[in-house]
Scaffold this motif. Structure first.
Motif, PDB file in Angstrom:
ATOM      1  N   GLU A  22     -13.319  75.113  69.460  1.00 57.67           N
ATOM      2  CA  GLU A  22     -12.367  76.733  68.621  1.00 57.67           C
ATOM      3  C   GLU A  22     -11.984  77.296  70.055  1.00 57.67           C
ATOM      4  N   VAL A  23     -11.785  76.945  70.820  1.00 61.47           N
ATOM      5  CA  VAL A  23     -11.115  77.789  72.296  1.00 61.47           C
ATOM      6  C   VAL A  23      -9.401  77.431  72.775  1.00 61.47           C
ATOM      7  N   TRP A  24      -9.264  77.064  71.143  1.00 59.89           N
ATOM      8  CA  TRP A  24      -7.262  75.868  71.116  1.00 59.89           C
ATOM      9  C   TRP A  24      -6.487  77.185  71.743  1.00 59.89           C
ATOM     10  N   VAL A  25      -5.638  76.160  72.587  1.00 61.24           N
ATOM     11  CA  VAL A  25      -4.361  77.237  73.108  1.00 61.24           C
ATOM     12  C   VAL A  25      -3.445  76.133  73.190  1.00 61.24           C
ATOM     13  N   GLN A  26      -2.255  76.913  72.205  1.00 58.83           N
ATOM     14  CA  GLN A  26      -0.915  76.295  72.252  1.00 58.83           C
ATOM     15  C   GLN A  26      -0.485  75.601  72.975  1.00 58.83           C
ATOM     16  N   GLY A  27       0.186  74.754  73.083  1.00 57.35           N
ATOM     17  CA  GLY A  27       0.921  74.162  74.151  1.00 57.35           C
ATOM     18  C   GLY A  27       1.284  72.776  74.474  1.00 57.35           C
ATOM     19  N   VAL A  28       1.468  72.062  75.705  1.00 53.09           N
ATOM     20  CA  VAL A  28       1.287  70.507  75.887  1.00 53.09           C
ATOM     21  C   VAL A  28      -0.108  69.863  76.765  1.00 53.09           C
ATOM     22  N   TRP A  29      -0.005  69.119  75.556  1.00 54.98           N
ATOM     23  CA  TRP A  29      -1.234  68.342  76.183  1.00 54.98           C
ATOM     24  C   TRP A  29      -0.856  66.933  76.482  1.00 54.98           C
ATOM     25  N   ALA A  30      -1.367  66.439  76.852  1.00 52.50           N
ATOM     26  CA  ALA A  30      -0.785  64.325  77.481  1.00 52.50           C
ATOM     27  C   ALA A  30       0.468  64.741  77.405  1.00 52.50           C
ATOM     28  N   ALA A  43      -9.463  66.360  76.480  1.00 51.44           N
ATOM     29  CA  ALA A  43      -9.490  67.715  76.688  1.00 51.44           C
ATOM     30  C   ALA A  43      -9.359  68.798  75.687  1.00 51.44           C
ATOM     31  N   GLY A  44      -7.454  68.331  75.211  1.00 58.43           N
ATOM     32  CA  GLY A  44      -7.409  69.161  74.136  1.00 58.43           C
ATOM     33  C   GLY A  44      -8.017  68.811  72.893  1.00 58.43           C
ATOM     34  N   LEU A  45      -8.327  67.707  72.590  1.00 55.59           N
ATOM     35  CA  LEU A  45      -9.272  67.733  71.348  1.00 55.59           C
ATOM     36  C   LEU A  45     -10.297  68.227  71.503  1.00 55.59           C
ATOM     37  N   GLU A  59       8.033  79.402  69.870  1.00 53.07           N
ATOM     38  CA  GLU A  59       7.772  78.252  70.867  1.00 53.07           C
ATOM     39  C   GLU A  59       8.249  77.165  70.364  1.00 53.07           C
ATOM     40  N   ASP A  60       8.645  76.202  70.119  1.00 49.48           N
ATOM     41  CA  ASP A  60       7.846  74.598  70.269  1.00 49.48           C
ATOM     42  C   ASP A  60       8.959  73.702  71.744  1.00 49.48           C
ATOM     43  N   GLU A  61       8.708  72.745  71.323  1.00 47.80           N
ATOM     44  CA  GLU A  61       9.484  71.700  72.045  1.00 47.80           C
ATOM     45  C   GLU A  61      10.667  71.639  72.666  1.00 47.80           C
ATOM     46  N   ARG A  62      11.275  72.314  71.923  1.00 49.52           N
ATOM     47  CA  ARG A  62      12.994  72.573  72.718  1.00 49.52           C
ATOM     48  C   ARG A  62      12.956  73.808  74.190  1.00 49.52           C
ATOM     49  N   ALA A  63      11.620  74.689  73.812  1.00 49.83           N
ATOM     50  CA  ALA A  63      12.140  76.053  74.971  1.00 49.83           C
ATOM     51  C   ALA A  63      11.733  74.834  76.420  1.00 49.83           C
ATOM     52  N   PRO A  64      12.237  75.600  77.002  1.00 54.91           N
ATOM     53  CA  PRO A  64      12.626  75.105  78.868  1.00 54.91           C
ATOM     54  C   PRO A  64      11.585  74.271  79.317  1.00 54.91           C
ATOM     55  N   HIS A  65      10.856  75.307  79.558  1.00 53.22           N
ATOM     56  CA  HIS A  65       9.477  75.089  79.747  1.00 53.22           C
ATOM     57  C   HIS A  65       9.001  73.970  79.148  1.00 53.22           C
ATOM     58  N   ILE A  66       8.071  73.908  78.407  1.00 50.83           N
ATOM     59  CA  ILE A  66       8.218  73.495  77.221  1.00 50.83           C
ATOM     60  C   ILE A  66       9.001  72.093  77.533  1.00 50.83           C
ATOM     61  N   LYS A  67       9.440  71.831  77.781  1.00 44.70           N
ATOM     62  CA  LYS A  67      10.501  70.388  77.663  1.00 44.70           C
ATOM     63  C   LYS A  67       9.947  70.381  79.416  1.00 44.70           C
ATOM     64  N   GLN A  68      10.198  71.049  80.463  1.00 46.01           N
ATOM     65  CA  GLN A  68      10.242  70.020  81.592  1.00 46.01           C
ATOM     66  C   GLN A  68       8.366  69.937  81.672  1.00 46.01           C
ATOM     67  N   ASP A 103       2.934  74.466  87.872  1.00 40.21           N
ATOM     68  CA  ASP A 103       2.382  76.033  87.588  1.00 40.21           C
ATOM     69  C   ASP A 103       2.298  75.751  86.690  1.00 40.21           C
ATOM     70  N   PRO A 104       0.686  75.871  85.950  1.00 36.47           N
ATOM     71  CA  PRO A 104      -0.304  75.733  84.965  1.00 36.47           C
ATOM     72  C   PRO A 104       0.357  76.258  83.545  1.00 36.47           C
ATOM     73  N   GLU A 105       1.189  77.824  83.831  1.00 36.57           N
ATOM     74  CA  GLU A 105       2.126  78.091  82.726  1.00 36.57           C
ATOM     75  C   GLU A 105       3.276  77.263  81.835  1.00 36.57           C
ATOM     76  N   LEU A 106       3.890  76.787  82.464  1.00 37.24           N
ATOM     77  CA  LEU A 106       4.666  75.604  82.123  1.00 37.24           C
ATOM     78  C   LEU A 106       4.076  74.736  80.730  1.00 37.24           C
ATOM     79  N   PHE A 107       2.867  74.495  81.216  1.00 32.99           N
ATOM     80  CA  PHE A 107       1.935  74.096  79.891  1.00 32.99           C
ATOM     81  C   PHE A 107       1.759  74.785  78.663  1.00 32.99           C
ATOM     82  N   PHE A 108       1.851  75.731  78.670  1.00 35.49           N
ATOM     83  CA  PHE A 108       1.494  76.476  77.384  1.00 35.49           C
ATOM     84  C   PHE A 108       2.768  77.448  77.093  1.00 35.49           C
TER      85      PHE A 108
END
Length: 130
Positions: free
Chosen positions: A58-66, A50-52, A24-33, A13-18
């Motif tokens: 300037e279309v930055w989306v917060q979340g997990v990249w690499a 892709a994140g960079l 929220e930070d890296e402690r959120a369960p879906h971010i850890k996953q 699920d792509p929603e896990l990565f955002f």
């Protein structure tokens, strides 16, 4: 015959990565996953790039990249995260911005050569870079 392999994130699920909220930070369960899914991914360099690119566009989306969590708010944590992405991608945001600027200048010069842009547009682009 070469087999095309999808990254592990394409199978989840792509929603896990955002992040769902700016707090929220890296402690959120879906971010850890998401970070766990990224851990053994062979596409980290491409994902970091892709994140960079999203930062430069300037279309930055917060979340997990690499495998790196990048928060939405500025500050030291965001800067450190972007630096980690730069290392993984092998390129800096500054270098990517310069490449984009040169691409835009070349595009303007082609348009100017065809009479679709003025020499003033090209000149302003060159002056802005100086």
């Amino acid at each position: 015959m070469t087999r095309i392999v999808d990254p592990p994130c394409a199978q989840t699920d792509p929603e896990l990565f955002f992040a769902q909220s700016s707090g929220e930070d890296e402690r959120a369960p879906h971010i850890k996953q998401a970070m766990t899914i990224c851990a053994g991914c062979p596409f980290k360099a491409e994902c970091a790039r892709a994140g960079l690119d999203a930062v430069v566009d300037e279309v930055w989306v917060q979340g997990v990249w690499a495998g790196v969590f990048v928060p939405s708010v500025g500050g030291i944590r965001r800067r450190e995260s972007l630096q980690r992405l730069e290392v993984l991608a092998g390129v800096t945001v500054r270098e990517l911005r310069e490449v984009r600027r040169l691409e835009e200048l070349a595009r303007l010069q082609r348009l100017e050569a065809r009479g679709l842009a003025s020499w003033g547009d090209v000149y302003r682009m060159k002056v802005a870079a100086a």
